[in-house]
Design a protein around this motif. Structure first.
Motif, PDB file in Angstrom:
ATOM      1  N   GLU A  14       0.942  -3.449  14.449  1.00  0.00           N
ATOM      2  CA  GLU A  14       1.055  -2.725  13.181  1.00  0.00           C
ATOM      3  C   GLU A  14      -0.261  -2.054  12.793  1.00  0.00           C
ATOM      4  N   VAL A  15      -1.374  -2.738  13.030  1.00  0.00           N
ATOM      5  CA  VAL A  15      -2.685  -2.161  12.717  1.00  0.00           C
ATOM      6  C   VAL A  15      -2.899  -0.908  13.550  1.00  0.00           C
ATOM      7  N   GLU A  16      -2.613  -0.984  14.839  1.00  0.00           N
ATOM      8  CA  GLU A  16      -2.793   0.184  15.704  1.00  0.00           C
ATOM      9  C   GLU A  16      -1.883   1.337  15.281  1.00  0.00           C
ATOM     10  N   VAL A  55       4.941  -4.865   4.044  1.00  0.00           N
ATOM     11  CA  VAL A  55       4.576  -3.730   4.882  1.00  0.00           C
ATOM     12  C   VAL A  55       3.058  -3.640   4.938  1.00  0.00           C
ATOM     13  N   LEU A  56       2.516  -3.470   6.126  1.00  0.00           N
ATOM     14  CA  LEU A  56       1.073  -3.300   6.289  1.00  0.00           C
ATOM     15  C   LEU A  56       0.688  -1.934   5.724  1.00  0.00           C
ATOM     16  N   VAL A  57      -0.168  -1.926   4.703  1.00  0.00           N
ATOM     17  CA  VAL A  57      -0.546  -0.664   4.055  1.00  0.00           C
ATOM     18  C   VAL A  57      -2.045  -0.387   4.129  1.00  0.00           C
ATOM     19  N   ILE A  82      -5.805   3.367   5.184  1.00  0.00           N
ATOM     20  CA  ILE A  82      -4.824   3.107   4.142  1.00  0.00           C
ATOM     21  C   ILE A  82      -3.616   3.994   4.444  1.00  0.00           C
ATOM     22  N   HIS A  83      -2.432   3.434   4.354  1.00  0.00           N
ATOM     23  CA  HIS A  83      -1.223   4.218   4.606  1.00  0.00           C
ATOM     24  C   HIS A  83      -1.204   5.415   3.656  1.00  0.00           C
ATOM     25  N   PRO A  84      -0.847   6.598   4.165  1.00  0.00           N
ATOM     26  CA  PRO A  84      -0.881   7.803   3.326  1.00  0.00           C
ATOM     27  C   PRO A  84      -0.088   7.695   2.027  1.00  0.00           C
ATOM     28  N   THR A  85       0.981   6.921   2.019  1.00  0.00           N
ATOM     29  CA  THR A  85       1.780   6.792   0.790  1.00  0.00           C
ATOM     30  C   THR A  85       1.143   5.856  -0.227  1.00  0.00           C
ATOM     31  N   ARG A  86       0.075   5.144   0.178  1.00  0.00           N
ATOM     32  CA  ARG A  86      -0.568   4.184  -0.735  1.00  0.00           C
ATOM     33  C   ARG A  86      -2.000   4.568  -1.068  1.00  0.00           C
ATOM     34  N   GLN A  87      -2.432   5.738  -0.629  1.00  0.00           N
ATOM     35  CA  GLN A  87      -3.792   6.173  -0.935  1.00  0.00           C
ATOM     36  C   GLN A  87      -3.916   6.470  -2.426  1.00  0.00           C
ATOM     37  N   GLY A  88      -5.107   6.266  -2.954  1.00  0.00           N
ATOM     38  CA  GLY A  88      -5.356   6.498  -4.371  1.00  0.00           C
ATOM     39  C   GLY A  88      -5.026   5.316  -5.259  1.00  0.00           C
ATOM     40  N   GLU A  89      -4.677   4.187  -4.655  1.00  0.00           N
ATOM     41  CA  GLU A  89      -4.330   2.992  -5.415  1.00  0.00           C
ATOM     42  C   GLU A  89      -5.449   1.957  -5.426  1.00  0.00           C
ATOM     43  N   GLY A  90      -6.616   2.311  -4.881  1.00  0.00           N
ATOM     44  CA  GLY A  90      -7.757   1.409  -4.893  1.00  0.00           C
ATOM     45  C   GLY A  90      -7.817   0.435  -3.729  1.00  0.00           C
ATOM     46  N   LEU A  91      -6.954   0.615  -2.737  1.00  0.00           N
ATOM     47  CA  LEU A  91      -6.938  -0.331  -1.615  1.00  0.00           C
ATOM     48  C   LEU A  91      -8.175  -0.213  -0.745  1.00  0.00           C
TER      49      LEU A  91
END
Length: 166
Positions: A14-16, A55-57, A82-91
């Motif tokens: 999943e990381v890869e 889900v790995l994000v 960071i998964h593109p759908t989760r960017q901008g959330e501070g991860l």
């Protein structure tokens, strides 16, 4: 809701996949990947983020490297994704902050990375050139940054970064 945990071998696929999604297909040709060949990342500093659906994000890894002829130990931060759908959330901020804190608690003194200075400067990363550090080509040396986990950690460290295995 997000859950941080140590990366395990079971997370590797999943990381890869996340790294392939986040970076260009040629990411393995970057000089930072050459430094990682035949070297394991620091397991205590490899962290993943999963969302409420498991889900790995996000992920971050740190690798040992050496600097200069003296072979001063340092960490190479990256990749971080960071998964593109989760960017901008501070991860990214969460992973970097956690990673730097953990690295310091493990006794590491210096963290290096190649990245966007405006983004990483918010964490305290500064250009490495004034310290006399260089990164193997091909790389834009202006993107080569460092962070001192302890005061004056880069004071007597200079030269080119090379593989831990050297």
């Amino acid at each position: 809701m997000f859950r941080l945990s140590r990366e395990t071998p079971e997370d590797g696929y999943e990381v890869e996949m996340l790294l392939d999604l986040a970076f260009a297909p040629g990411r393995m040709a970057l000089s930072s990947y050459t430094l990682r060949e035949e070297v394991d990342p620091i397991p205590e500093l490899c962290t993943i983020v999963r969302d409420e659906y498991d889900v790995l994000v996000g992920c971050i890894r740190f690798w040992p490297v050496r600097v200069g002829e003296a072979g001063a130990p340092a960490l190479l931060l990256g990749p971080i994704a960071i998964h593109p759908t989760r960017q901008g959330e501070g991860l990214g901020q969460l992973l970097i902050g956690n990673g730097l804190s953990e690295a310091q608690s493990l006794g590491w003194r210096l963290v290096l990375l190649v990245g966007d200075a405006p983004y990483y400067s918010r964490f305290g990363f500064v250009p490495s050139a004034p310290f006399g550090l260089t990164f193997p080509a091909p790389v834009n040396q202006d993107r080569f940054l460092l962070y001192e986990l302890t005061k004056d950690a880069a004071k007597d460290v200079f030269g080119q970064v090379h593989s831990w295995r050297r």
